[in-house]
Design a protein around this motif. Structure first.
Motif, mmCIF file in Angstrom:
data_model
loop_
_atom_site.group_PDB
_atom_site.id
_atom_site.type_symbol
_atom_site.label_atom_id
_atom_site.label_comp_id
_atom_site.label_asym_id
_atom_site.label_seq_id
_atom_site.Cartn_x
_atom_site.Cartn_y
_atom_site.Cartn_z
ATOM 1 N N VAL A 164 -3.492 -53.827 27.253
ATOM 2 C CA VAL A 164 -2.959 -54.631 26.343
ATOM 3 C C VAL A 164 -3.496 -55.806 27.022
ATOM 4 O O VAL A 164 -3.435 -55.814 28.303
ATOM 5 C CB VAL A 164 -1.536 -54.781 26.722
ATOM 6 N N GLY A 165 -3.969 -56.921 26.274
ATOM 7 C CA GLY A 165 -4.493 -58.095 26.673
ATOM 8 C C GLY A 165 -4.913 -59.282 25.888
ATOM 9 O O GLY A 165 -4.918 -58.673 24.557
ATOM 10 N N ASP A 166 -5.509 -60.252 26.241
ATOM 11 C CA ASP A 166 -5.497 -61.680 24.991
ATOM 12 C C ASP A 166 -7.099 -61.273 25.378
ATOM 13 O O ASP A 166 -7.272 -62.320 23.722
ATOM 14 C CB ASP A 166 -4.846 -62.504 25.810
ATOM 15 N N ASP A 167 -7.599 -61.157 25.594
ATOM 16 C CA ASP A 167 -9.442 -61.442 25.187
ATOM 17 C C ASP A 167 -9.723 -59.851 24.930
ATOM 18 O O ASP A 167 -9.496 -58.703 25.336
ATOM 19 C CB ASP A 167 -9.720 -61.517 27.062
ATOM 20 N N TRP A 168 -10.152 -60.875 23.816
ATOM 21 C CA TRP A 168 -10.788 -59.519 22.626
ATOM 22 C C TRP A 168 -12.456 -58.569 23.843
ATOM 23 O O TRP A 168 -12.524 -57.328 23.280
ATOM 24 C CB TRP A 168 -11.373 -59.896 21.848
ATOM 25 N N GLU A 169 -12.936 -59.061 24.054
ATOM 26 C CA GLU A 169 -14.007 -58.326 24.807
ATOM 27 C C GLU A 169 -13.994 -58.012 26.152
ATOM 28 O O GLU A 169 -13.767 -56.235 25.944
ATOM 29 C CB GLU A 169 -15.915 -59.775 25.207
ATOM 30 N N HIS A 170 -13.076 -58.647 27.164
ATOM 31 C CA HIS A 170 -12.689 -57.830 28.317
ATOM 32 C C HIS A 170 -11.969 -57.016 28.011
ATOM 33 O O HIS A 170 -11.961 -55.629 28.621
ATOM 34 C CB HIS A 170 -12.341 -58.396 29.828
ATOM 35 N N ASP A 171 -10.336 -57.703 27.402
ATOM 36 C CA ASP A 171 -9.625 -56.136 27.448
ATOM 37 C C ASP A 171 -9.835 -55.400 26.202
ATOM 38 O O ASP A 171 -9.435 -53.936 26.508
ATOM 39 C CB ASP A 171 -8.064 -56.840 26.896
ATOM 40 N N VAL A 172 -9.904 -55.419 24.907
ATOM 41 C CA VAL A 172 -10.108 -55.250 23.666
ATOM 42 C C VAL A 172 -11.083 -53.861 23.955
ATOM 43 O O VAL A 172 -11.371 -52.708 23.710
ATOM 44 C CB VAL A 172 -9.768 -55.852 22.496
ATOM 45 N N LEU A 173 -11.872 -54.966 23.206
ATOM 46 C CA LEU A 173 -13.696 -54.145 23.478
ATOM 47 C C LEU A 173 -13.933 -53.552 24.381
ATOM 48 O O LEU A 173 -14.277 -51.885 24.769
ATOM 49 C CB LEU A 173 -15.252 -54.556 22.578
ATOM 50 N N GLY A 174 -13.538 -53.855 25.694
ATOM 51 C CA GLY A 174 -14.082 -53.184 27.106
ATOM 52 C C GLY A 174 -13.207 -51.640 27.215
ATOM 53 O O GLY A 174 -13.609 -50.600 27.213
ATOM 54 N N SER A 175 -12.119 -51.792 26.831
ATOM 55 C CA SER A 175 -11.095 -50.696 27.669
ATOM 56 C C SER A 175 -11.002 -49.541 25.991
ATOM 57 O O SER A 175 -11.778 -47.987 26.143
ATOM 58 C CB SER A 175 -9.628 -50.586 27.417
ATOM 59 N N LEU A 176 -11.824 -50.026 24.752
ATOM 60 C CA LEU A 176 -12.135 -49.040 23.507
ATOM 61 C C LEU A 176 -13.402 -48.685 23.982
ATOM 62 O O LEU A 176 -13.854 -47.002 24.146
ATOM 63 C CB LEU A 176 -12.454 -49.450 21.739
ATOM 64 N N ALA A 220 -10.565 -48.939 15.091
ATOM 65 C CA ALA A 220 -10.026 -47.884 15.357
ATOM 66 C C ALA A 220 -9.590 -47.618 16.879
ATOM 67 O O ALA A 220 -10.603 -47.257 17.554
ATOM 68 C CB ALA A 220 -10.770 -46.151 14.786
ATOM 69 N N GLY A 221 -8.624 -47.155 16.716
ATOM 70 C CA GLY A 221 -7.821 -47.418 18.482
ATOM 71 C C GLY A 221 -7.082 -48.601 18.462
ATOM 72 O O GLY A 221 -6.468 -48.750 20.090
ATOM 73 N N ALA A 222 -7.077 -49.802 17.908
ATOM 74 C CA ALA A 222 -6.643 -50.918 18.351
ATOM 75 C C ALA A 222 -5.510 -51.270 17.028
ATOM 76 O O ALA A 222 -6.081 -51.496 16.319
ATOM 77 C CB ALA A 222 -7.617 -52.128 18.304
ATOM 78 N N ALA A 223 -4.748 -51.916 17.964
ATOM 79 C CA ALA A 223 -3.983 -53.199 17.041
ATOM 80 C C ALA A 223 -3.416 -53.759 17.869
ATOM 81 O O ALA A 223 -4.355 -54.616 18.534
ATOM 82 C CB ALA A 223 -2.081 -51.586 17.001
ATOM 83 N N ARG A 224 -2.413 -54.776 17.063
ATOM 84 C CA ARG A 224 -2.591 -55.918 17.545
ATOM 85 C C ARG A 224 -0.897 -56.341 17.570
ATOM 86 O O ARG A 224 -0.198 -55.779 16.376
ATOM 87 C CB ARG A 224 -3.335 -57.537 16.233
ATOM 88 N N ILE A 225 -0.519 -57.298 17.977
ATOM 89 C CA ILE A 225 0.660 -57.647 17.799
ATOM 90 C C ILE A 225 0.452 -59.429 18.577
ATOM 91 O O ILE A 225 -0.653 -60.572 19.041
ATOM 92 C CB ILE A 225 1.764 -57.674 19.395
#
Lengths: 232, 232
Positions: A180-192, A213-218
């Motif tokens: 879970v994170g606010d940074d698109w590149e670091h947190d979302v794309l990196g973890s995916l 796929a595999g991502a959600a947003r809050i």
């Protein structure tokens, strides 16, 4: 695959770091002003320049984020010589001022999830600063069982090794973990890319993005338990 | 060429770091023992192991020398979870205990040379720790006008860039500068390769070495002014 671990970014996800740092910076400026007649505007421009110089020199080293190095550079730029006592006084003032922050929502979400998942923190910063934040959020490691700063690992998000090490410490496979994170590149794309799932905590006012796929947003951390409750 | 700048290594050259750190380590252990029944012998072996793990992970990064990272690893090895409050308490205890050191000789030598040369410090360690030492040795930068830690430069002795940057800040050419230090490879060979002269402060009991051109040897820091007085 069942979800077993939930990892969080720290700054701007669990800890409102930007506001906190602004308080710290004003406090560091006051410590400087006791010895040098520097106005707030000038201080801000000196700080920005010092920060830029340190970052240019250190590139992606975790130390490139060290406020102490920024203050040392600022003082050297200002005085033409090192002044250890002044630099350390500014750092002490900074560190005393910034930790005040409202962490109620973060604590509530962590407490709600800690019974069902192994929780962790994955953050790109120097260890000292992040431990001081954790001192306020979870001083005895009862909620977050994993805490990895980029300084101690020698790699940063979005590098895969950061996420893989978190999974190793949580005792789960990447497919069983979510970041879970606010940074698109670091947190979302990196973890995916490392094989985890991801929840993007959209920063206020930032544009919408198409979720892979595999991502959600809050939009607020408080939405996280519901999102996880609905996960397979 | 006339000598214009004299640079010093800090640890074991101007600052008796080994004794100091031993005091710090005992103090950190006492802070741990307030919460966990760990004897001194066991603490030492836990510390050695944690240190080794951090160093193996971070290799030649300046953070590989960070005591805070060693303590964090030690606590995680011991408790199986992060304990920010305990790690920071150990670090505070460590930092309070180690700075006591007899710096009389170092101060006297620096004061004797500061009128004739630009003095500097070139040290391989994290900035925070070295500033705390300088707080005792020269808090306002009146004696040492240059202070470079490897953390802020992103390179370490014996790399040439470290010495060249010191010369740049001192406003002299490498041939006009001399490096004083106890470490043969870092301080002596490194500075000679960068075009400086060198004085090796031989550690007590260490074997004699054949001195390359441009190098001299002393057994006590107090011999330095005489050696420089005799330099061309």
């Amino acid at each position: 695959m069942r979800l077993r671990a939930v990892f969080f970014d720290l700054d701007q996800t669990l800890f409102p770091a930007e506001q906190a740092y602004r308080r710290g910076l004003r406090s560091a400026w006051r410590a400087l002003r006791e010895r040098e007649p520097v106005g707030w505007e000038r201080f801000q421009s000196l700080y920005a320049r010092a920060r830029q110089r340190v970052k240019a020199r250190l590139k992606s080293s975790p130390s490139a984020r060290s406020r102490l190095l920024y203050f040392k550079q600022l003082v050297e730029d200002l005085s033409g010589r090192p002044r250890p006592a002044l630099v350390l006084a500014m750092m002490r003032a900074y560190d005393r001022a910034w930790p005040a922050a409202d962490l109620g929502a973060s604590r509530r979400v962590a407490a709600a999830l800690a019974g069902s998942y192994t929780l962790g923190i994955l953050t790109n910063l120097v260890c000292d600063t992040q431990l001081r934040k954790m001192l306020r959020l979870d001083p005895d490691g009862r909620l977050f069982r994993v805490l990895i700063t980029s300084e101690e690992l020698g790699v940063e998000k979005p590098q895969r090794a950061m996420f893989r090490e978190a999974c190793r410490r949580a005792g789960c496979r990447p497919g069983e973990a979510l970041m879970v994170g606010d940074d698109w590149e670091h947190d979302v794309l990196g973890s995916l890319r490392a094989g985890l799932r991801a929840v993007w905590l959209r920063p206020p006012g930032s544009p919408e993005r198409r979720l892979p796929a595999g991502a959600a947003r809050i939009d607020h951390l408080s939405e996280l338990p519901a999102v996880l409750g609905g996960a397979p």
